[in-house]
Structure formats: C-alpha cells, structure tokens
Design an enzyme around this catalytic site. Structure first.
Site, PDB file in Angstrom:
ATOM      1  N   CYS A 156      40.693  47.246  42.530  1.00  0.00           N
ATOM      2  CA  CYS A 156      41.010  46.820  41.171  1.00  0.00           C
ATOM      3  C   CYS A 156      39.841  46.216  40.405  1.00  0.00           C
ATOM      4  O   CYS A 156      39.875  46.142  39.187  1.00  0.00           O
ATOM      5  CB  CYS A 156      42.157  45.826  41.196  1.00  0.00           C
ATOM      6  SG  CYS A 156      43.692  46.602  41.691  1.00  0.00           S
ATOM      7  N   VAL A 157      38.838  45.706  41.092  1.00  0.00           N
ATOM      8  CA  VAL A 157      37.731  45.123  40.346  1.00  0.00           C
ATOM      9  C   VAL A 157      36.428  45.831  40.671  1.00  0.00           C
ATOM     10  O   VAL A 157      35.454  45.694  39.985  1.00  0.00           O
ATOM     11  CB  VAL A 157      37.524  43.607  40.590  1.00  0.00           C
ATOM     12  CG1 VAL A 157      38.487  42.808  39.755  1.00  0.00           C
ATOM     13  CG2 VAL A 157      37.628  43.264  42.047  1.00  0.00           C
TER      14      VAL A 157
END
Lengths: 167, 103
Positions: B102-103
C-alpha cells in the site's frame, strides 16, 4: 481527444488517529494509479493538517467496540477493553502509542509524512472555511500541504465529476 | 502497437512482462514510449536500475516509497519523471510484475 482523468476526492471529518489513515492510504494508492486526488479537511479532520496537532493524534479505547485485548497479544479472544478500564488516565495515550508502534513496525509512514508524500505526489489539499473560522485557526498554523482554505461550495465546484469519499 | 523489439516478449493481461529475464534496455525504451515517456534520461535509468535490482532480488517490484527511500529521489521528482502512477510505470518498463503493497 484528451480524456478526462479519473478524480477521487476525500472529505476528512475525523481527527482520531485511526480515522486519519483511510484517506491518506487510499489517496496515496490513487496517486500511484495515476488518479487525481483532492482532500478536503473539515471539522475535526483539520487536526490532521494543523502543525500542533498532527503528531499528537490519538485513539481512545472508550466506546470503541473494535478494540480487543487480543490485539495486544493477550490470549483473551473476543474480549474487548472494558469501558471502565478505558477511562483510566493514560489509557488513550497507551492505545495511541500502541497503534503508532504497530504501524511503525509495518513501515507505515506517520500522518505528517503521508501528507508530505501526498502533497509531493500532486494531491490538492484544502481546509474548510467555515470550520477554520469557527475554530479560529490561522493560516500559518496549517502544514504547508494545505493549498488554501475554501468554502464547501468551492469544494463542490472543484470536484465536478469526481468520486467523493466521506470519512 | 506491434514493435519488433517486443515480438518475442510475453506480457500478462495488464501489460506487465511475465518473465523478467526477457528484459533488455531496448525493451525498456520501447515500453517507455508506449507509456508516454519521450526519452529515458540518466535519472530514469537510476530508478529503473534500482527497480531491476530489488525486483530481481526479492521477486517483487518495489512500491513508491521503497523507490524513494532506496534511490534517494524525492516523491516530487519521481512523479515528474514517471507521471501518473510512477511505481506501476517503472515496474512495467523494468520488466517486472505489478507492485504489491500500500505504500
């Protein structure tokens, strides 16, 4: 010829630590997918973009039915943190520290870092004028990611055709 | 669409190369043009090389944040070099799969 780019707008109305992340994570994912991102911070959501509040966001175990003792590694199954325990001084600070350390272990950026990443990645972020007036917040109290303080009507104008997510 | 450089290269449904070993610099340049980049500069290559290295070592294409922390290139510059979805774009150009995380 040129197709209009997909645009997602988030309205952040909450200032709790756990409610700060959804827009940041999804907004960052959207930028990563080449989608335009606008974030409107209103009411308690302004805590996220206020210099003196951003590093001090908290999560309170009181009245939070999702907060289970087993999250701390205790073999207590589905047992929640009793509200009575939640009101003990220091419990909110403890829960906040706990969540922050869990997220850090996962390599998740802090709220401040996320905002900087989003801003650098091209997300446009605004404060809500009515709340800013009501709380008496001055422009220099905001983080530099805040481009402007705008009215609800301005926000509606700038998000024409966008998908809007309220948090 | 048909390009001689890509004739023998296999892609998945989303346009990511399925075998990173088929990759070459020429393929990168052709894929970059398809992704709308006019030319690959030294800065682009620094990022592509980093993604090749970490991608081949771990079997996963790096995420945006792994690229910025790994190369020292700022988020702003990364988005300027590979507009609209840098991590996915670089993964494609570097012959890697879709980045996960997600990052």
């Amino acid at each position: 010829m040129a197709e209009k780019n997909r645009h997602i707008a988030f309205i952040c109305s909450k200032g709790d630590l756990d409610m700060a992340y959804p827009a940041l994570i999804m907004g960052w994912a959207a930028l990563g997918n080449g989608v335009d991102v606008t974030i409107f911070f209103t009411f308690w959501g302004l805590d996220l973009v206020t210099k003196k509040r951003v590093d001090k966001l908290e999560i309170a175990p009181v009245a939070n039915t999702s907060f289970k003792m087993s999250m701390m590694g205790l073999p207590t199954g589905n047992l929640g943190i009793p509200n009575l325990m939640g009101i003990i001084p220091g419990m909110t600070a403890f829960a906040s520290w706990f969540m922050k350390s869990k997220m850090k272990a996962l390599g998740t950026p802090t709220v401040r870092e996320y905002l900087e990443m989003l801003s650098d990645g091209g997300a446009k972020m605004y404060g809500c004028k009515m709340t800013v007036d009501m709380f008496g917040i001055k422009r220099d109290e905001f983080l530099p990611c805040i481009k402007d303080v705008v009215t609800a009507s301005d926000f509606i104008d700038m998000t024409e055709g966008a998908q809007i997510i309220f948090i | 669409m048909a390009d001689a450089t890509l004739a023998s290269v296999s892609f998945d449904a989303e346009g990511y190369m399925t075998d990173p070993n088929q990759w070459s610099k020429e393929i990168s340049e052709t894929l970059a043009r398809q992704e709308g980049l006019a030319a690959l500069t030294a800065e682009h290559w620094k990022i592509i090389d980093f993604c090749r290295q970490t991608g081949l070592a771990s079997g996963k294409a790096p995420t945006l944040r792994q690229i910025t922390t790994g190369t020292g290139i700022s988020t702003k510059d990364l988005f300027a070099l590979f507009p609209k979805g840098p991590a996915k774009k670089v993964a494609k150009i570097a012959g890697l799969g879709k980045p996960e995380g997600c990052v």
